[in-house]
Design a protein around this motif. Structure first.
Motif, mmCIF file in Angstrom:
data_model
loop_
_atom_site.group_PDB
_atom_site.id
_atom_site.type_symbol
_atom_site.label_atom_id
_atom_site.label_comp_id
_atom_site.label_asym_id
_atom_site.label_seq_id
_atom_site.Cartn_x
_atom_site.Cartn_y
_atom_site.Cartn_z
ATOM 1 N N GLN A 119 0.835 -1.204 0.000
ATOM 2 C CA GLN A 119 0.000 0.000 0.000
ATOM 3 C C GLN A 119 0.871 1.255 0.000
ATOM 4 N N ILE A 120 1.955 1.213 0.742
ATOM 5 C CA ILE A 120 2.888 2.344 0.751
ATOM 6 C C ILE A 120 3.494 2.530 -0.641
ATOM 7 N N ARG A 121 3.891 1.434 -1.247
ATOM 8 C CA ARG A 121 4.495 1.521 -2.582
ATOM 9 C C ARG A 121 3.479 2.052 -3.591
ATOM 10 N N ALA A 122 2.232 1.592 -3.517
ATOM 11 C CA ALA A 122 1.187 2.108 -4.414
ATOM 12 C C ALA A 122 1.005 3.606 -4.214
ATOM 13 N N SER A 123 0.989 4.043 -2.958
ATOM 14 C CA SER A 123 0.795 5.474 -2.687
ATOM 15 C C SER A 123 1.976 6.304 -3.194
ATOM 16 N N ILE A 124 3.181 5.771 -3.083
ATOM 17 C CA ILE A 124 4.363 6.492 -3.589
ATOM 18 C C ILE A 124 4.290 6.620 -5.111
ATOM 19 N N LEU A 125 3.925 5.532 -5.774
ATOM 20 C CA LEU A 125 3.801 5.590 -7.235
ATOM 21 C C LEU A 125 2.711 6.569 -7.650
ATOM 22 N N LEU A 126 1.605 6.587 -6.908
ATOM 23 C CA LEU A 126 0.533 7.539 -7.200
ATOM 24 C C LEU A 126 1.009 8.977 -6.992
ATOM 25 N N SER A 127 1.750 9.213 -5.925
ATOM 26 C CA SER A 127 2.221 10.580 -5.673
ATOM 27 C C SER A 127 3.237 11.016 -6.731
#
Length: 174
Positions: free
Chosen positions: A131-139
């Motif tokens: 989830q952290i990695r997904a959020s970083i990619l989204l940001s």
């Protein structure tokens, strides 16, 4: 293994080739054979062996994950994805398969696909990391609200994970 050490890889390969021709081989031997081929620079033969192995409908989830691991190691991402999609059909390996599907997508610079796979890791040891990695990619795509939403729905298992979620949220807000 002894033959490999004493006589070298050619003799060991010949022995394994002959053994694989017998009618009494099993999937463990076949997987070992694929790993042996890869480890000893018979890359094309290793890939061919994996292609043969994955045709077996009786492979377990763990066996599929081992073949996916070897395919990822060899950077055969198309083959890895094919195997991981199959292993994701098993409940016990669904989240792990989704995590590795996301990693394969990332290695292929397919960030949007990686995000979608990461978001599907709902339980297990890679849930928070995913989830952290997904959020970083989204940001990185300047989709800040979506990134924060992913983090808001992430369930930490301990204080360390909660701290990571908070720190990532702060980074996105900054």
């Amino acid at each position: 293994e002894a033959l490999l050490r004493v006589k070298g890889k050619e003799d060991a390969k010949r022995y394994l080739d002959d053994t694989m021709k017998s009618k009494h081989k099993d999937s463990t031997l076949s997987q070992y054979y694929a790993q042996f081929l890869y480890d000893n620079d018979y890359k094309d033969a290793a890939r061919a062996q994996i292609e043969i192995l994955i045709k077996d409908s009786n492979l377990s989830a763990d066996e599929l994950l081992q073949l996916a691991r070897l395919s990822m190691q060899a950077q055969w991402f198309d083959l890895s994805k094919k195997i991981l999609l199959r292993s994701s059909q098993f409940d016990e390996t669904k989240d792990l398969s989704h995590y590795f599907l996301a990693r394969v997508a990332e290695m292929r610079d397919q960030d949007q696909e990686a995000i979608e796979w990461f978001k599907q890791v709902l339980t297990g040891p890679f849930h928070v990391l995913s989830q952290i990695r997904a959020s970083i990619l989204l940001s990185e795509k300047k989709q800040y609200d979506a990134a924060l939403s992913v983090l808001a729905h992430t369930q930490a298992n301990d204080d360390a994970e909660a701290k990571q979620i908070s720190l990532t949220s702060i980074d996105i807000l900054n």
